[in-house]
Design an enzyme around this catalytic site. Structure first.
Site, PDB file in Angstrom:
ATOM      1  N   GLU A 143       5.454  87.326  82.275  1.00  0.00           N
ATOM      2  CA  GLU A 143       6.209  88.389  82.966  1.00  0.00           C
ATOM      3  C   GLU A 143       5.521  89.756  82.875  1.00  0.00           C
ATOM      4  O   GLU A 143       6.115  90.738  82.435  1.00  0.00           O
ATOM      5  CB  GLU A 143       7.631  88.460  82.397  1.00  0.00           C
ATOM      6  CG  GLU A 143       8.399  87.165  82.545  1.00  0.00           C
ATOM      7  CD  GLU A 143       9.773  87.208  81.876  1.00  0.00           C
ATOM      8  OE1 GLU A 143      10.138  88.269  81.332  1.00  0.00           O
ATOM      9  OE2 GLU A 143      10.478  86.183  81.893  1.00  0.00           O
TER      10      GLU A 143
ATOM     11  N   GLU B 118      11.103  77.045  84.020  1.00  0.00           N
ATOM     12  CA  GLU B 118      12.386  77.455  83.427  1.00  0.00           C
ATOM     13  C   GLU B 118      13.533  77.282  84.424  1.00  0.00           C
ATOM     14  O   GLU B 118      14.435  78.111  84.510  1.00  0.00           O
ATOM     15  CB  GLU B 118      12.312  78.916  82.964  1.00  0.00           C
ATOM     16  CG  GLU B 118      11.183  79.214  82.006  1.00  0.00           C
ATOM     17  CD  GLU B 118      11.156  80.656  81.528  1.00  0.00           C
ATOM     18  OE1 GLU B 118      12.183  81.368  81.669  1.00  0.00           O
ATOM     19  OE2 GLU B 118      10.113  81.085  81.005  1.00  0.00           O
TER      20      GLU B 118
END
Length: 405
Positions: A166, A273
């Site tokens: 991220e 995820e």
């Protein structure tokens, strides 16, 4: 499947003890979903795995663990939190891997693959990383020390590492973090080089959310891949987190097109995820079917792209989902409900994978401990390139119908 891969698979079968076969059979009948689970179907359909996140906080829940331990359902486990920097190095140079070791031990006992997450991330950092007045040299040394110690500790056991997690904002700029403030984009190469040195056989990933569709953030993630390759730094994969919303999930074709854009850069791709949350609760029967449709779109897109190697869900059950706490008023994002009952989304995904498995070319599927080579999968390449990463855990991702005891 290459002849070499077939021989490797047969060698793995010959090396398996009767006790290991018994363990496989116990796992295959765990849970409440019957004999043909998502992982076994996914492998038959041509993927390497279908897996889930879990962690030690859940291990005392027996009904839950009967599903997580079921290698027929889940061929790979990733710890939610126990490998993050805050969990493993709270003070400089003082490492603790106790919880992460428990996750690793679980996967070894079950014969599951292990995905490892995450090394360089702006969040869940120990205080010393957030507050130290770093220089380029001192922060570089801290990153290299953390990664070499952690990746080295798990060397040989991780299919892949999320090396950088991220790193970019929605507008494509880099997130503010101690890493970018001090090192600029050099923190990327520093992290990936350290991981490659500590475990040459693990796949090295960049992982992010909201890159499932074209836009500034996805373009920035592609830019990270290009930058590392231009610098001669190994990056093997990109993880699409897949935290999506019912009714707003892109179509199967749109998702596959985006996966392929990244694959064309010479990396493998995966959903790392996946969960698809409802905007409001309670959930109507119509909304449950909409969620099922969206799950099929996502997992179908992986089946449609050769370089997409597998799917990970972020917890199997609504009981332990992170969604309600983070997005109040939303939830029920997982494939199993809070009582570990399969939801309509589970049934639809199972049907999708079964149909794909029925039309897949017949082949001997490599076991979980035979991983793909570290050479990135190119667009259009087959899924069959393999290298031996140890044959001691050889059962979990076999085509389960081949040998019945």
């Amino acid at each position: 499947m290459t002849r070499l891969a077939t021989l490797i698979t047969l060698a793995g079968l010959l090396a398996v003890s009767p006790g290991a076969y018994a363990q496989r059979n116990r796992n295959d009948t765990g849970g409440s979903t019957g004999a043909e689970g998502l992982n076994s179907l996914a492998v038959k359909a041509g993927l390497l795995y279908f897996g889930t996140a879990s962690d030690t906080r859940n291990f005392a829940d027996e009904p839950y663990m009967s599903v997580v331990n079921n290698t027929n359902e889940f061929g790979m486990i990733v710890p939610e939190n126990s490998m993050k920097w805050e969990a493993t190095e709270k003070e400089p140079g003082r490492f603790s891997f106790a919880n992460a070791d428990r996750v690793r031990a679980l996967t070894k006992a079950n014969g599951q693959m292990l995905r490892c997450h995450a090394l360089t991330w702006h969040s869940q950092l120990p205080n010393f990383v957030k507050t130290t007045a770093w220089t380029r040299d001192t922060l570089t040394a801290a990153i290299e020390s953390h990664i070499s110690n952690e990746v080295g500790h798990f060397a040989g056991d991780c299919y892949a590492w999320d090396v950088v997690n991220e790193a970019v904002n929605e507008n494509g700029s880099f997130r503010d973090s101690p890493f970018h403030r001090t090192l600029g984009t050099d923190f990327l190469a520093i992290s990936f080089r350290a991981a490659a040195a500590a475990d040459p056989n693990a796949k090295l990933y960049y992982n992010d959310f909201n890159i499932e569709t074209p836009g500034p953030k996805a373009n920035a993630a592609m830019g990270i891949v290009r930058l590392l390759k231009e610098q001669g730094v190994r990056i093997d994969g990109v993880g699409f987190q897949g935290h999506l919303t019912v009714g707003s999930t892109p179509s199967r074709a749109q998702l596959a097109s985006q996966l392929q854009r990244f694959a064309d850069l010479g990396v493998e791709v995966t959903y790392t995820e996946l969960d698809i949350r409802h905007k409001s609760l309670p959930v109507s029967s119509r909304a449950a079917q909409d969620q099922a449709r969206d799950y099929v779109s996502v997992i179908g897109s992986c089946l449609d792209v050769t370089a997409c190697v597998g799917v990970m869900v972020w917890q199997p059950t609504d009981k332990y989902s992170w969604i309600p706490e983070t997005f109040p008023g939303t939830g029920d994002a997982c494939l199993f409900d809070a009582n570990m009952n399969p939801k309509p989304a589970y049934t639809s995904v199972s049907s999708l994978l079964a149909a794909a498995a029925a039309t897949a070319p017949a082949s001997v599927v490599p076991p979980a401990s035979v991983t793909t080579s570290k050479t990135p999968i190119q667009a259009g390449a087959g899924r069959e390139t393999v290298s031996i990463a140890g044959l001691t855990l050889a059962l979990s991702s076999l085509a389960f119908g081949m040998f019945m005891l």
